[in-house]
Design an enzyme around this catalytic site. Sequence first.
Site, PDB file in Angstrom:
ATOM      1  N   GLU A   1       0.820  -1.219   0.000  1.00 46.13           N
ATOM      2  CA  GLU A   1       0.000   0.000   0.000  1.00 46.13           C
ATOM      3  C   GLU A   1       0.854   1.269   0.000  1.00 46.13           C
ATOM      4  O   GLU A   1       0.379   2.328  -0.407  1.00 46.13           O
ATOM      5  CB  GLU A   1      -0.969  -0.023   1.193  1.00 46.13           C
ATOM      6  CG  GLU A   1      -2.023  -1.111   1.027  1.00 46.13           C
ATOM      7  CD  GLU A   1      -2.923  -1.323   2.239  1.00 46.13           C
ATOM      8  OE1 GLU A   1      -4.066  -1.766   2.052  1.00 46.13           O
ATOM      9  OE2 GLU A   1      -2.480  -1.069   3.382  1.00 46.13           O
TER      10      GLU A   1
ATOM     11  N   ASP B   1     -11.567  -7.049  -2.888  1.00 46.67           N
ATOM     12  CA  ASP B   1     -12.355  -8.288  -2.763  1.00 46.67           C
ATOM     13  C   ASP B   1     -13.751  -7.906  -2.281  1.00 46.67           C
ATOM     14  O   ASP B   1     -14.007  -6.730  -1.992  1.00 46.67           O
ATOM     15  CB  ASP B   1     -11.694  -9.252  -1.760  1.00 46.67           C
ATOM     16  CG  ASP B   1     -11.574  -8.632  -0.384  1.00 46.67           C
ATOM     17  OD1 ASP B   1     -10.521  -8.032  -0.092  1.00 46.67           O
ATOM     18  OD2 ASP B   1     -12.554  -8.687   0.391  1.00 46.67           O
TER      19      ASP B   1
HETATM   20  N1  ADE Z   1      -9.178  -5.374   3.483  1.00 47.28           N
HETATM   21  C1  ADE Z   1      -9.378  -5.787   2.222  1.00 47.28           C
HETATM   22  N2  ADE Z   1     -10.287  -6.763   2.175  1.00 47.28           N
HETATM   23  C2  ADE Z   1     -10.663  -7.009   3.442  1.00 47.28           C
HETATM   24  C3  ADE Z   1     -11.553  -7.933   4.031  1.00 47.28           C
HETATM   25  N3  ADE Z   1     -12.257  -8.789   3.302  1.00 47.28           N
HETATM   26  N4  ADE Z   1     -11.690  -7.899   5.378  1.00 47.28           N
HETATM   27  C4  ADE Z   1     -10.986  -7.017   6.127  1.00 47.28           C
HETATM   28  N5  ADE Z   1     -10.124  -6.140   5.608  1.00 47.28           N
HETATM   29  C5  ADE Z   1      -9.955  -6.123   4.273  1.00 47.28           C
END
Ligand code: ADE
Length: 230
Positions: free
Chosen positions: A12, A196
């Site tokens: 990041e 995601d």
């Molecule tokens: N950061 C990116 N995806 C995430 C997820 N599914 N749960 C927690 N933090 C995240």
Amino acid sequence: MRIAIMGAMPEEVEPLVARLDDVEEILYADNTFYFGTYRGKEIVVAYSKIGKVFAALTAATLIEKFECEMVLFTGVAGAISDELKIGDLIVADGLCQHDLDITAFGHPHGYVPEGAVCIWADPGLREIAKKVAYDQKVEIKEGVIATGDQFVADPERKTWIGETFKADALEMEGAAVAVVCSALDVPFFILRAISDSADMDAGFDFDAFLKSSAKVSADFVMAMVRKIDG
Ligand code: ADE
């Protein structure tokens, strides 16, 4: 003005550090802080490590030890809203802690006495984000981001967080930065690109899209830095 830019993971912040001139590394509190300049502005970049505690430590260090006057956070998030697809940007208008729970004493989820369920990000920085989005012809969504010390890969948990906090995305650091910055009266801004959908495929998608989505978010934050006065 000295601007702090934080992420939680190396992926990041690497695109940020790559753009700094005259980089100097300072080790403090078991972490590395990257001092440099970007277009003549003083910048301190740090990745906190994952989770609320590390994020709070890093934000407080950037402000109290390194005298940063604003904190920008860039990174990735899991989508709750169906409108958000991988690579899309979300700007937090408010941040809350989905795993903070003293409901046994009659309090709402995310609340502790003398705190607030939702902490609002700086309106001026959110306006700058809108201008950058307009200039770059990219869409950004504004919404609540829910933070907790859990990687969410569970449709039921995701739905619960979405309904309980009216949240559009979730991650693991934003609300910690919000708590620290609001207590210390320092303007802050939290930006995330979706990696995601916090569902059964989240672990796989996160690994596949962390780097590309982190870069989308980092590039956008650097464009904001160019527009910030001072
Ligand atoms: N950061 C990116 N995806 C995430 C997820 N599914 N749960 C927690 N933090 C995240």
